[in-house]
Design an enzyme around this catalytic site. Structure first.
Site, PDB file in Angstrom:
ATOM      1  N   SER A  70       1.555  -6.049   4.543  1.00 29.72           N
ATOM      2  CA  SER A  70       2.620  -5.870   3.558  1.00 29.72           C
ATOM      3  C   SER A  70       3.942  -5.445   4.183  1.00 29.72           C
ATOM      4  O   SER A  70       5.007  -5.691   3.605  1.00 29.72           O
ATOM      5  CB  SER A  70       2.188  -4.851   2.499  1.00 29.72           C
ATOM      6  OG  SER A  70       1.846  -3.620   3.107  1.00 29.72           O
TER       7      SER A  70
ATOM      8  N   ASP B 283       4.947   6.860  -1.918  1.00 26.20           N
ATOM      9  CA  ASP B 283       4.643   5.833  -0.922  1.00 26.20           C
ATOM     10  C   ASP B 283       5.529   6.068   0.292  1.00 26.20           C
ATOM     11  O   ASP B 283       6.737   5.780   0.262  1.00 26.20           O
ATOM     12  CB  ASP B 283       4.889   4.445  -1.518  1.00 26.20           C
ATOM     13  CG  ASP B 283       4.539   3.311  -0.559  1.00 26.20           C
ATOM     14  OD1 ASP B 283       4.346   3.577   0.640  1.00 26.20           O
ATOM     15  OD2 ASP B 283       4.480   2.147  -1.009  1.00 26.20           O
TER      16      ASP B 283
ATOM     17  N   HIS C 225       5.895   2.018   2.804  1.00 33.12           N
ATOM     18  CA  HIS C 225       6.787   0.884   2.563  1.00 33.12           C
ATOM     19  C   HIS C 225       8.240   1.345   2.418  1.00 33.12           C
ATOM     20  O   HIS C 225       8.511   2.529   2.259  1.00 33.12           O
ATOM     21  CB  HIS C 225       6.306   0.124   1.328  1.00 33.12           C
ATOM     22  CG  HIS C 225       4.914  -0.413   1.481  1.00 33.12           C
ATOM     23  ND1 HIS C 225       3.808   0.276   1.027  1.00 33.12           N
ATOM     24  CD2 HIS C 225       4.450  -1.546   2.060  1.00 33.12           C
ATOM     25  CE1 HIS C 225       2.712  -0.427   1.317  1.00 33.12           C
ATOM     26  NE2 HIS C 225       3.079  -1.523   1.955  1.00 33.12           N
TER      27      HIS C 225
END
Length: 434
Positions: free
Chosen positions: A168, A410, A413
Site C-alpha cells: 500500500s 495510522d 501511511h
C-alpha cells in the site's frame, strides 16, 4: 650502391642544407613512438586512477544515510545509456542527503484537484485542522532537484507502461504520481480502473498506462488479494516469484517496493498452497526478506532488457508508532504531531532489513541496472505527515477507540498531497538524470 646512395642523398632547397632523409625519418619515427608511449601511459594512468577512485568511493556500510544509486559496474556505466535518461545528475551529489526547506508554493496540486485520490489519503477532507505538513520541499546538500515536469513525463510515457509493484505504500506513491500528472490530461482522456491485480490509470491520448500491482511480499502469499488481504497468519511461498512476475513482463518502467508486511511475523511455505499438508517453517525476518529480494534480482536478470526497461527499488517507508523512539512521550505516536523530528538521527525502519537490501544489491548479483530510491532517512523526520486519524476508516470505530484517538491513528501511511509527492520528485530526477 645505387640504393644506398639514394638513401643518403641530401635535398637542397635554396641555400639551406637539410639533414639526410634517413636521419630525418628515423628522428620523426622516434619522436612519434615517444609521444605515443607518453599518451598511452597517461591514458592508462588516469583510467587506473579513475578506477581506484571509484572503488574507494563505494560505500560498503549499511545504507541508512547513503545511497545505493545505480547497481552496475563502472565499466558498464561508461558504456550503457540508461533508457529514458536525458542528462546526468550532478556528480558526487547524493540527492537523498539534504534538508527539509519551507516552501509556501507547495503543494503542487490540491486534494480537490485530483479525482483519483483515495479517501484513505485525503487528510484535509477528513478534518485535519492544520496544513503545515504540505509546505515543505526537499533540498539535497550540494545540488538541486530538477523541477517536476508533468509534460516531459507524459511525453516519455507515450506508448509505454509504467508499473508500481508492492504494498500500500507503493500504491500511495503510484497515486501521488497520477495526481502530479493528471492535471495535464483532458477530462475525457483519462481514467482509473480497478482490476483483479490492482489499479490501472490510462492516459488515452498518450496511449500510456500507469499501473499498480498488489504484491506486498513480491512472492506469492495468502495476502495477494488487493482488496481482501487482512490475514492474521501470513504465509509466503518460497520460490514463487514467477507467480506474480509473469504479469510484470513488458513494462517499460518498474518501481518495486516491499517492507512493511515483513515485520509483523510470517511463515515460509515449502511446496504449494494446494498441498493438503503444508510444509511451513519459521525463519528469521532477515532471512525471509533476503529470499524475496534475492528472488526479485534473479527475476529481473532473466526477464528485463536493460536497453529498453528501467528498474527502481524504493527503500522502506518509515513508521512513527512509538514516540519514545525519537525522544517523545513514552506512550505517544504520530497522533497530533505537527512538526518534524529534529537532528536527522532517528531511523524509522528496521535497520537489519536495510542491511539485507545493501548486501543483496551490492554483491554483484544484479546484472541489470537497478536504481535505488533511498527515501527512508529523509522520510524518518516526517512524523507530521501521516494520515493519523484523518482518513476514511476501514470500519466503524468503537466508543473506546473514539475516546482514545491515538489508539487508531495510522502512523504508516501518508497524507496526499504530501511526502510521497517528494518521493516522486526524487524518482523523476533519477529517471531522467541518473
Amino acid at each position: 650502391m645505387q640504393k644506398t646512395a639514394a638513401a643518403t642523398a641530401t635535398v637542397v632547397t635554396g641555400d639551406k642544407l637539410k639533414k639526410p632523409l634517413l636521419s630525418q625519418n628515423y628522428s620523426s619515427l622516434s619522436s612519434f613512438l615517444s609521444l605515443a608511449f607518453i599518451l598511452f601511459v597517461t591514458v592508462f594512468y588516469f583510467t587506473d586512477l579513475r578506477y581506484i577512485s571509484n572503488v574507494q568511493n563505494i560505500d560498503h556500510s549499511t545504507p541508512t544515510n547513503h545511497t545505493i544509486s545505480l547497481l552496475i559496474t563502472e565499466n558498464t556505466r561508461s558504456e550503457l545509456k540508461l533508457p529514458f535518461a536525458i542528462g546526468e545528475g550532478t556528480g558526487g551529489c547524493d540527492i537523498f542527503t539534504g534538508e527539509w526547506t519551507r516552501d509556501y508554493t507547495r503543494p503542487i496540486y490540491e486534494e480537490w484537484e485530483c479525482p483519483f485520490l483515495e479517501p484513505q489519503l485525503t487528510c484535509i477532507e477528513h478534518g485535519r485542522p492544520e496544513k503545515d505538513y504540505r509546505y515543505w520541499r526537499w533540498q539535497p546538500r550540494g545540488c538541486s532537484l530538477p523541477s517536476f515536469n508533468a509534460t516531459l513525463m507524459l511525453e516519455t510515457l507515450r506508448g509505454k507502461k509504467m508499473l508500481f509493484v508492492g504494498d500500500s505504500l507503493n500504491r500511495g506513491q503510484f497515486t501521488s504520481l497520477v495526481c502530479l500528472l493528471q492535471g495535464n490530461i483532458p477530462e475525457k482522456d483519462k481514467s482509473m480502473e480497478a482490476v483483479p491485480s490492482g489499479v490501472v490509470f490510462t492516459a488515452k491520448d498518450y496511449n500510456a498506462t500507469i499501473e499498480f500491482y498488489w504484491a506486498p511480499f513480491l512472492l506469492e502469499s495468502n495476502a495477494d488479494d488487493p482488496y481482501k488481504h487482512r490475514v492474521t497468519d501470513r504465509i509466503v511461498r518460497n520460490g514463487s516469484i514467477d507467480t506474480h512476475g509473469e504479469n510484470w513482463r513488458g513494462a517499460d518502467i518498474i518501481v518495486f517496493n516491499s517492507y512493511i508486511w515483513w515485520i509483523s511475523g510470517l511463515r515460509i511455505l515449502r511446496g504449494s498452497f494446494e498441498d493438503e499438508v503444508k510444509d511451513l517453517v519459521e525463519i528469521p525476518m532477515e532471512d525471509s526478506y533476503r529470499i524475496a529480494v534475492g528472488s526479485l534480482i534473479k527475476w529481473i536478470n532473466k526477464n528485463v532488457d536493460p536497453q529498453k526497461t528501467r528498474v527502481f527499488f524504493t527503500s522502506m517507508s518509515p513508521t512513527h508508532q512509538g514516540s519514545y523512539k525519537w525522544g517523545g512521550a513514552s506512550k505517544g505516536n504520530c497522533y497530533n504531531e505537527t512538526s518534524m523530528i529534529e537532528g536527522g538521527e532517528f531511523f524509522g525502519a528496521e535497520r537489519s532489513l536495510m542491511q539485507v537490501i545493501s548486501e543483496e544489491l551490492n554483491t554483484g548479483k544484479a546484472e541489470v541496472p537497478i536504481t535505488f530510491l533511498n527515501i527512508t532517512q529523509l522520510s524518518s523526520a516526517r512524523k507530521d505527515a501521516h494520515t493519523s486519524i484523518y482518513k476514511k476508516q476501514w470500519g466503524p470505530l468503537t466508543e473506546k477507540q473514539l475516546a482514545d484517538p491515538m489508539s487508531y491513528a495510522d502512523c504508516i501511511h501518508w497524507c496526499l498531497p504530501g511526502l510521497q509527492d517528494i518521493w516522486n520528485e526524487l524518482f523523476f530526477s533519477k529517471l531522467f538524470y541518473p
